[in-house]
Motif scaffolding. Structure first.
Motif, PDB file in Angstrom:
ATOM      1  N   UNK A 106       0.572  -1.119  -0.101  1.00  0.00           N
ATOM      2  CA  UNK A 106      -0.032  -0.138  -0.081  1.00  0.00           C
ATOM      3  C   UNK A 106       0.778   1.252  -0.038  1.00  0.00           C
ATOM      4  N   UNK A 107       0.488   2.320  -0.714  1.00  0.00           N
ATOM      5  CA  UNK A 107       0.994   3.551  -0.827  1.00  0.00           C
ATOM      6  C   UNK A 107       0.746   4.112   0.678  1.00  0.00           C
ATOM      7  N   UNK A 108       1.311   5.206   0.997  1.00  0.00           N
ATOM      8  CA  UNK A 108       1.059   5.622   2.313  1.00  0.00           C
ATOM      9  C   UNK A 108      -0.037   6.882   2.177  1.00  0.00           C
ATOM     10  N   UNK A 109      -1.000   6.765   2.797  1.00  0.00           N
ATOM     11  CA  UNK A 109      -2.264   7.918   2.701  1.00  0.00           C
ATOM     12  C   UNK A 109      -1.761   8.898   3.542  1.00  0.00           C
ATOM     13  N   UNK A 110      -1.653  10.159   2.839  1.00  0.00           N
ATOM     14  CA  UNK A 110      -1.037  11.436   3.652  1.00  0.00           C
ATOM     15  C   UNK A 110      -2.314  12.301   3.758  1.00  0.00           C
ATOM     16  N   UNK A 111      -3.456  12.151   3.336  1.00  0.00           N
ATOM     17  CA  UNK A 111      -4.478  12.994   3.567  1.00  0.00           C
ATOM     18  C   UNK A 111      -6.018  12.400   2.900  1.00  0.00           C
ATOM     19  N   UNK A 112      -6.743  13.125   3.537  1.00  0.00           N
ATOM     20  CA  UNK A 112      -8.323  12.604   3.004  1.00  0.00           C
ATOM     21  C   UNK A 112      -8.876  14.105   3.505  1.00  0.00           C
ATOM     22  N   UNK A 113      -9.435  14.680   2.572  1.00  0.00           N
ATOM     23  CA  UNK A 113     -10.375  15.824   2.681  1.00  0.00           C
ATOM     24  C   UNK A 113     -11.766  15.742   2.080  1.00  0.00           C
ATOM     25  N   UNK A 114     -12.740  15.580   3.039  1.00  0.00           N
ATOM     26  CA  UNK A 114     -14.276  15.591   2.592  1.00  0.00           C
ATOM     27  C   UNK A 114     -14.903  16.794   2.405  1.00  0.00           C
ATOM     28  N   UNK A 115     -15.504  17.140   1.129  1.00  0.00           N
ATOM     29  CA  UNK A 115     -15.841  18.491   0.948  1.00  0.00           C
ATOM     30  C   UNK A 115     -17.424  18.252   0.583  1.00  0.00           C
ATOM     31  N   UNK A 116     -18.289  19.184   0.360  1.00  0.00           N
ATOM     32  CA  UNK A 116     -19.471  18.771   0.043  1.00  0.00           C
ATOM     33  C   UNK A 116     -19.708  18.004  -1.237  1.00  0.00           C
ATOM     34  N   UNK A 117     -18.974  18.212  -2.337  1.00  0.00           N
ATOM     35  CA  UNK A 117     -19.144  17.787  -3.563  1.00  0.00           C
ATOM     36  C   UNK A 117     -17.990  16.792  -4.035  1.00  0.00           C
ATOM     37  N   UNK A 118     -17.043  16.944  -3.110  1.00  0.00           N
ATOM     38  CA  UNK A 118     -15.580  16.026  -3.546  1.00  0.00           C
ATOM     39  C   UNK A 118     -15.044  15.511  -2.368  1.00  0.00           C
ATOM     40  N   UNK A 119     -14.227  14.480  -2.651  1.00  0.00           N
ATOM     41  CA  UNK A 119     -13.409  13.916  -1.706  1.00  0.00           C
ATOM     42  C   UNK A 119     -12.151  13.716  -2.249  1.00  0.00           C
ATOM     43  N   UNK A 120     -11.234  14.122  -1.597  1.00  0.00           N
ATOM     44  CA  UNK A 120      -9.692  14.343  -2.171  1.00  0.00           C
ATOM     45  C   UNK A 120      -8.759  13.427  -1.180  1.00  0.00           C
ATOM     46  N   UNK A 121      -8.162  12.389  -1.690  1.00  0.00           N
ATOM     47  CA  UNK A 121      -7.036  11.637  -1.163  1.00  0.00           C
ATOM     48  C   UNK A 121      -5.762  11.976  -1.733  1.00  0.00           C
TER      49      UNK A 121
END
Length: 665
Positions: free
Chosen positions: A64-79
């Motif tokens: 697995x790659x290292x997950x460095x972020x997860x941002x949940x926004x109203x219309x988007x999810x950005x990993x």
């Protein structure tokens, strides 16, 4: 590093009750993604860096790659992920923009990987992603078929079940069992799409960074259980340096028909003018730059208002609720091209167009799109006009999703007569206040008046019956239910005045005032108000009181809300305020209603804070539940329901914010 917010579940591809895929883990690589009900809807992603294959989505495909972020926004999810000197930013964009019903109704999510070197060097990078055929069938034993092709300047891979029949099945925790899943990409020579067994495609990519040599799986007898075919895309980014390189993909579901309403099959709203699915896909890619900008602007605007009025924690809560609230609905078009917005009562009983689910979800739509709330109520009134409903009170629902052919349960013991009449009157009043929907309310004035008359005779002291909190069972003399009836009468009197029905305005206002005075005496329990008029020592959340302030009805003194909230603040548990004195469970939507009763930020924050702890610490990894235990934070029932639209109610208290959204429509 992008700040990671812990949600019980993370929205990925979230559009409607069938096309709804989530991650139930903190890290995208820890488990397979799932439909909101928990069944697999697998998404797998692998990045090959300098010949080394690492996964960023799903538990299969190497290290697995290292997950460095997860941002949940109203219309988007950005990993964001990193490995081998390369950063991957992966965005899920569901363009659920409330001011654009055609766009909101498209069953399509953009999948946008962006790669760049972060160590000052250059790296050879290839990308792979697949979506399982399990997205389109309700069970691993189903036979599936698929293939690939080109249309509208796009490369496509597609899959679906055999012998499917649109709108054949209905129920609660079920997946779609018809239609086709499409994975689409621009016609770039560096991008390859295939339909094949997952193990063959993933193995090929991990060996040499390509799936070009993998033939499509054409056996029509393929089943998920034994072969697990997928739609896959690979892309060769080549040598990647510090400048980001981006690929644009989309995953879409052609469900053919959206809803059956009064025995007529309706199409998705985007199809109302006869556009083909291929043409819609082509337009979706052509329009992407503008859609991306608009989605970002919408997210920023909505969350800025949440922060201004409720603080950062409130913004975090609402960011996780927006897609869930909208995507528990389906936007269809009738034969006249009108928008009809049908809710599904997820993880409860599967009802469609449930009135007491629309009521708690309404604040979000009253703020950003009153026309969508109107589109939820139109089917209720049309059902009544069909003369299939024989009762004097409002119905509970229109059937079981996706079949809205009329309420299936007519047992008097399971009805909610005072509840649903009060809900419909309050929703009509709110549409006038926040959406100026005079024509709509005027058109249905006669029916609304019948419900007001029913509440005059039955609302002040309700007989033993269910309310929206039906899991608690029947209750006679329900003080909160009587409160709803009184406020419903006040809202109807207000509406009558606006529409020029002076006699009705005076009569129903006088009744509401009389009932309010009687209620204050009957419900008085000392330091709080009672759960039921005849139960000394009991108490309950009086969440319905919120509309006295929002609609400026002024039927009750401000001291009532002050006293109630003071009691609530003193009786919270670790994860919030119980619903009433009978048990430790609560309802998330009602708790936020109560937090707004006084309009004071100190009270709001005091009741919000334990909810944020619940969000971060709940052991139940499901799309946001609205029914949980305030001691343990564990889910009691319900998940992925539209009622989380009620969490936005704080924004309705600020007239400038409401006016700003109205100007923006």
């Amino acid at each position: 590093m992008t700040q990671q917010r812990r949600y019980p579940a993370v929205p990925l591809v979230v559009h409607d009750p069938f096309f709804s895929v989530w991650s139930f883990s903190d890290r995208l690589t820890e488990s397979w993604s799932c439909h909101w009900g928990g069944a697999d809807s697998r998404l797998s992603g692998i990045l090959r860096i300098d010949g080394r294959s690492l996964r960023f989505a799903g538990p299969d495909g190497g290290e697995a790659m290292e997950q460095t972020g997860c941002e949940v926004l109203p219309t988007r999810t950005i990993y964001t992920f990193s490995a081998g000197g390369v950063e991957l930013k992966f965005t899920f964009l569901s363009p659920l923009l409330p001011d654009d019903p055609e766009l909101l109704s498209r069953p399509l999510c953009y999948l946008v990987p962006e790669v760049r070197a972060i160590d000052g060097g250059e790296h050879d990078v290839q990308f792979y992603l697949d979506c399982g055929a399990d997205w389109t069938v309700n069970g691993a034993g189903r036979q599936v078929a698929g293939g690939r092709g080109e249309a509208a300047g796009l490369k496509l891979a597609f899959a679906g079940g055999l012998n499917d029949h649109p709108l054949r099945e209905c129920g609660d925790i079920v997946k779609i069992d018809w239609g086709r899943l499409y994975l689409a990409a621009p016609a770039d020579p560096a991008t390859v799409l295939r339909y094949q067994k997952a193990e063959i495609l993933r193995g090929s990519f991990c060996r040499d960074g390509s799936i070009d040599g993998c033939d499509d799986l054409l056996d029509p007898m393929t089943t998920l259980l034994f072969n697990w075919p997928v739609c896959a895309a690979s892309h060769d980014f080549g040598r990647v340096g510090a400048d980001p390189e981006t690929l644009r993909l989309a995953v879409a579901c052609d469900d053919i028909f959206a809803i059956e309403f009064l025995n007529e099959k309706l199409v998705d709203y985007w199809r109302k003018d006869g556009e083909s699915f291929a043409a819609m896909l082509g337009r979706a890619f052509a329009d992407y730059p503008g859609i991306e900008r608009r989605a970002a602007e919408f997210d920023d605007r909505l969350l800025a208002d949440c922060r201004k009025l409720g603080g950062e924690n409130y913004a975090v809560l609402c960011a996780g609720a927006y897609r869930q609230a909208v995507a528990a609905h389906k936007l269809a078009a009738d034969r006249r091209g009108r928008a009809l917005f049908f809710s599904k009562e997820n993880h409860s009983n599967g009802c469609i167009a449930t009135v007491d689910v629309t009521y708690p979800s309404a604040p979000l739509f009253l703020l950003v799109a009153p026309e969508l709330l109107e589109a939820m109520l139109v089917p209720i009134f049309e059902f009544l006009e069909s003369r299939r409903w024989k009762c004097d009170f409002a119905p509970h629902d229109l059937g079981t999703y996706p079949l809205a052919n009329g309420q299936y349960d007519c047992n008097p013991e399971t009805q909610m007569p005072v509840e649903e009449c009060g809900n419909m009157l309050l929703l009509a009043g709110a549409l006038l206040k926040f959406g100026d929907r005079r024509e709509f309310v005027g058109r249905h004035y006669g029916q609304l008046r019948k419900w007001a008359v029913y509440l005059v005779g039955n609302g002040m002291d309700p007989a033993s019956q269910l309310c929206t909190d039906d899991f608690a069972g029947h209750l006679a003399h329900n003080a909160n239910l009587a409160l709803k009836a009184i406020l419903g009468l006040g809202a109807f009197a207000q509406a009558a005045g606006i529409l020029g029905e002076t006699d009705d305005a005076e009569y129903f206002r006088a009744v509401a005032e009389k009932f309010a005075a009687e209620w204050l005496k009957a419900a008085d329990g000392g330091e709080c108000t009672r759960l039921a008029f005849d139960q000394a020592g009991s108490w309950s959340q009086k969440y319905n009181l919120v509309y006295d302030r929002l609609l400026e009805l002024k039927l009750f003194p401000a001291s009532l809300a002050e006293r109630e909230v003071a009691f609530y603040r003193a009786h919270q548990n670790r994860y919030g305020l119980p619903l009433d004195s009978r048990a430790d469970y609560t309802k998330l939507d009602w708790l936020l209603y109560c937090a707004c009763l006084t309009g004071k930020d100190d009270d709001f924050q005091a009741l919000l804070s334990p909810v944020i702890d619940f969000l971060k610490e709940s052991p139940s990894r499901v799309p946001m539940t609205d029914w949980y235990d305030t001691g343990s934070g564990a889910q009691v029932g319900f998940q992925a329901r539209s009622v989380v639209g009620g969490l936005f109610i704080r924004l309705l208290y600020d007239s400038e914010t409401v006016a700003s959204w109205r100007r923006g429509r």
